[in-house]
Design an enzyme around this catalytic site. Sequence first.
Site, PDB file in Angstrom:
ATOM      1  N   ILE A   1       1.408  -0.041 -10.278  1.00 50.92           N
ATOM      2  CA  ILE A   1      -0.014  -0.302 -10.506  1.00 50.92           C
ATOM      3  C   ILE A   1      -0.741   0.981 -10.913  1.00 50.92           C
ATOM      4  O   ILE A   1      -1.832   0.924 -11.491  1.00 50.92           O
ATOM      5  CB  ILE A   1      -0.635  -0.911  -9.219  1.00 50.92           C
ATOM      6  CG1 ILE A   1      -1.852  -1.745  -9.550  1.00 50.92           C
ATOM      7  CG2 ILE A   1      -0.949   0.155  -8.178  1.00 50.92           C
ATOM      8  CD1 ILE A   1      -2.338  -2.588  -8.375  1.00 50.92           C
TER       9      ILE A   1
ATOM     10  N   HIS B   1      11.766   2.085  -2.572  1.00 55.18           N
ATOM     11  CA  HIS B   1      11.549   1.840  -4.001  1.00 55.18           C
ATOM     12  C   HIS B   1      12.009   3.056  -4.762  1.00 55.18           C
ATOM     13  O   HIS B   1      11.835   4.180  -4.312  1.00 55.18           O
ATOM     14  CB  HIS B   1      10.077   1.537  -4.316  1.00 55.18           C
ATOM     15  CG  HIS B   1       9.095   2.500  -3.732  1.00 55.18           C
ATOM     16  ND1 HIS B   1       8.775   2.522  -2.389  1.00 55.18           N
ATOM     17  CD2 HIS B   1       8.381   3.500  -4.299  1.00 55.18           C
ATOM     18  CE1 HIS B   1       7.888   3.473  -2.155  1.00 55.18           C
ATOM     19  NE2 HIS B   1       7.632   4.102  -3.294  1.00 55.18           N
TER      20      HIS B   1
HETATM   21  P1  DGP Z   1       5.401   6.293  -3.237  1.00 55.33           P
HETATM   22  O1  DGP Z   1       4.546   7.524  -3.065  1.00 55.33           O
HETATM   23  O2  DGP Z   1       6.744   6.648  -3.784  1.00 55.33           O
HETATM   24  O3  DGP Z   1       5.489   5.471  -1.981  1.00 55.33           O
HETATM   25  O4  DGP Z   1       4.692   5.425  -4.365  1.00 55.33           O
HETATM   26  C1  DGP Z   1       4.197   4.134  -4.173  1.00 55.33           C
HETATM   27  C2  DGP Z   1       3.845   3.585  -5.528  1.00 55.33           C
HETATM   28  O5  DGP Z   1       3.504   2.218  -5.363  1.00 55.33           O
HETATM   29  C3  DGP Z   1       2.664   4.255  -6.214  1.00 55.33           C
HETATM   30  O6  DGP Z   1       3.107   4.838  -7.443  1.00 55.33           O
HETATM   31  C4  DGP Z   1       1.683   3.141  -6.500  1.00 55.33           C
HETATM   32  C5  DGP Z   1       2.498   1.886  -6.302  1.00 55.33           C
HETATM   33  N1  DGP Z   1       1.754   0.769  -5.720  1.00 55.33           N
HETATM   34  C6  DGP Z   1       1.030   0.790  -4.571  1.00 55.33           C
HETATM   35  N2  DGP Z   1       0.496  -0.426  -4.349  1.00 55.33           N
HETATM   36  C7  DGP Z   1       0.917  -1.225  -5.363  1.00 55.33           C
HETATM   37  C8  DGP Z   1       0.714  -2.598  -5.677  1.00 55.33           C
HETATM   38  O7  DGP Z   1       0.034  -3.351  -4.984  1.00 55.33           O
HETATM   39  N3  DGP Z   1       1.303  -3.066  -6.813  1.00 55.33           N
HETATM   40  C9  DGP Z   1       2.069  -2.265  -7.612  1.00 55.33           C
HETATM   41  N4  DGP Z   1       2.596  -2.827  -8.712  1.00 55.33           N
HETATM   42  N5  DGP Z   1       2.299  -0.970  -7.348  1.00 55.33           N
HETATM   43  C10 DGP Z   1       1.715  -0.461  -6.229  1.00 55.33           C
END
Ligand code: DGP
Length: 124
Positions: A36, A108
Amino acid sequence: MAYTYDDQNIFAKILRGEIPNTTVLETDHALAFRDINAQAPEHVLVIPKGPYVCYDHFALAASDAEIVDFTRAIGQVVQALGVGADGDGYRLLSNAGKDGVQEVPHLHVHIVAGRHMGRMLSPA
Ligand code: DGP
């Protein structure tokens, strides 16, 4: 070392269909969807469907089938984005814990591509 999985994390909600996502690929044990908050023209997250907090948790506790499926899903996403093999390349990373600055406590991996990534780490 005990891993505690919080099933209220945002990716668990995505897996349950409670929050929408832009899916790139779904397999038996993995889901890939667009980040996102994209950091590059291509930014896809690949997650296992099982309740794993971080990479080491998954690597130590997941079944062989889950590990194979997740690993192949990463390869399939890279191929679908056209950045592997003869493409321009990509960066694959997975943050874990406090020092890794992991925001979402469900494993992830980030696949980021479409621009030059610069050096791997910047000063804190
Ligand atoms: P990390 O720092 O590695 O835990 O990154 C988490 C990632 O997840 C960050 O790049 C933004 C993404 N993210 C957070 N919330 C959402 C969501 O609701 N949907 C999507 N598609 N991505 C999300």
